[in-house]
Design an enzyme around this catalytic site. Structure first.
Site, PDB file in Angstrom:
ATOM      1  N   ASP A 164       0.842  -1.196   0.000  1.00  0.00           N
ATOM      2  CA  ASP A 164       0.000   0.000   0.000  1.00  0.00           C
ATOM      3  C   ASP A 164       0.879   1.250   0.000  1.00  0.00           C
ATOM      4  O   ASP A 164       2.039   1.202   0.427  1.00  0.00           O
ATOM      5  CB  ASP A 164      -0.888   0.034   1.256  1.00  0.00           C
ATOM      6  CG  ASP A 164      -1.866  -1.125   1.279  1.00  0.00           C
ATOM      7  OD1 ASP A 164      -2.172  -1.675   0.204  1.00  0.00           O
ATOM      8  OD2 ASP A 164      -2.312  -1.476   2.391  1.00  0.00           O
TER       9      ASP A 164
HETATM   10  N1  URA Z   1      -1.268  -5.959   3.783  1.00  0.00           N
HETATM   11  C1  URA Z   1      -1.739  -4.715   3.801  1.00  0.00           C
HETATM   12  O1  URA Z   1      -2.771  -4.438   4.394  1.00  0.00           O
HETATM   13  N2  URA Z   1      -1.056  -3.754   3.155  1.00  0.00           N
HETATM   14  C2  URA Z   1       0.099  -3.976   2.500  1.00  0.00           C
HETATM   15  O2  URA Z   1       0.695  -3.056   1.943  1.00  0.00           O
HETATM   16  C3  URA Z   1       0.599  -5.302   2.493  1.00  0.00           C
HETATM   17  C4  URA Z   1      -0.109  -6.270   3.138  1.00  0.00           C
END
Ligand code: URA
Length: 235
Positions: free
Chosen positions: A103
């Protein structure tokens, strides 16, 4: 492949700079001076030299990045800076892409490559490649959460996750944890905690498969994988 592309990819400068090298008779293919930069060469079958030094062609690159927050895991974007924007032009020429996504606000281990086959293997749900995350959680993480994650939890869309190994590093109203999962659903870690009524406030990926984030890489830095790391990843 065109000679100018090959030499440019291998770090001999822009196409224009490569043209100057070729004009200066510095470049030979199988011992013959080349005058045409558009000449097609097969780097596996033909010997390309620059000033007598053999050019060993590398088709793939494999980079480990310490992804910083605020940057997106994509190759291009109209609004945000991408992880590819953080690479040197030399590496960008290989047209690499991130292996899976973190993310925008997540930090940590991100593999960037142009090897589609390896990417497919690492992301395939059948391969169960483990990923370990460190997170800060708003809420008290307890044994009941460890037990729930070990069974898999049901996300808000009804999907029941595969088991996750949850370790409590620091208990309290703001907990710190490590979680190992073998899937990569959208926002998976955040949604797994939402499923047990808790909120991830900070998330960092520590490892993917056999590779751990190099502690010497500061946020936003990256380096090529070593031969040993690449072999481990391909096993
Ligand atoms: N899980 C998440 O919620 N975000 C990420 O970036 C990776 C795994």
């Amino acid at each position: 492949m065109r000679l100018d592309k090959l030499l440019s990819n291998m770090g001999f400068g822009s196409r224009k700079e490569v043209k100057i090298l070729v004009k200066g008779q510095a470049v030979k293919v199988d011992g013959e001076v080349v005058r045409d930069v558009t000449k097609h060469v097969d780097p596996d079958a033909q010997a390309v030299t620059v000033y007598g030094e053999r050019v060993l062609y590398q088709e793939f690159i494999y980079l480990m990045m310490h992804k910083p927050p605020g940057v997106i895991s994509a190759t291009e974007d109209k609004h945000d800076q991408t992880v590819i924007d953080l690479l040197d032009p030399f590496h960008v020429q290989f047209e690499p892409f991130p292996v899976g996504r973190l993310d925008k606000d997540t930090e940590g281990f991100l593999l960037i490559t142009n090897d589609g086959q390896l990417t497919h293997n690492l992301l395939s749900p059948k391969k169960h490649v483990p990923k370990v995350y460190y997170a800060k959680i708003d809420g008290k993480v307890e044994q009941a959460d460890i037990d729930a994650f070990a069974e898999g939890v049901t996300l808000e869309d009804g999907y029941h996750t595969k088991p996750g190994k949850l370790k409590i590093l620091k208990a309290g109203e703001e907990s710190e944890i490590e979680l190992e999962i073998s899937e990569g659903k959208f926002h998976q870690v955040k949604r797994m905690f939402e499923a047990v009524d808790k909120k991830v406030t900070y998330l960092k990926r520590l490892s993917m498969g056999p590779l751990e984030l190099d502690k010497d890489l500061a946020l936003g830095e990256y380096r090529e994988l070593t031969e040993d790391e690449l072999n481990l990843l391909k096993q």
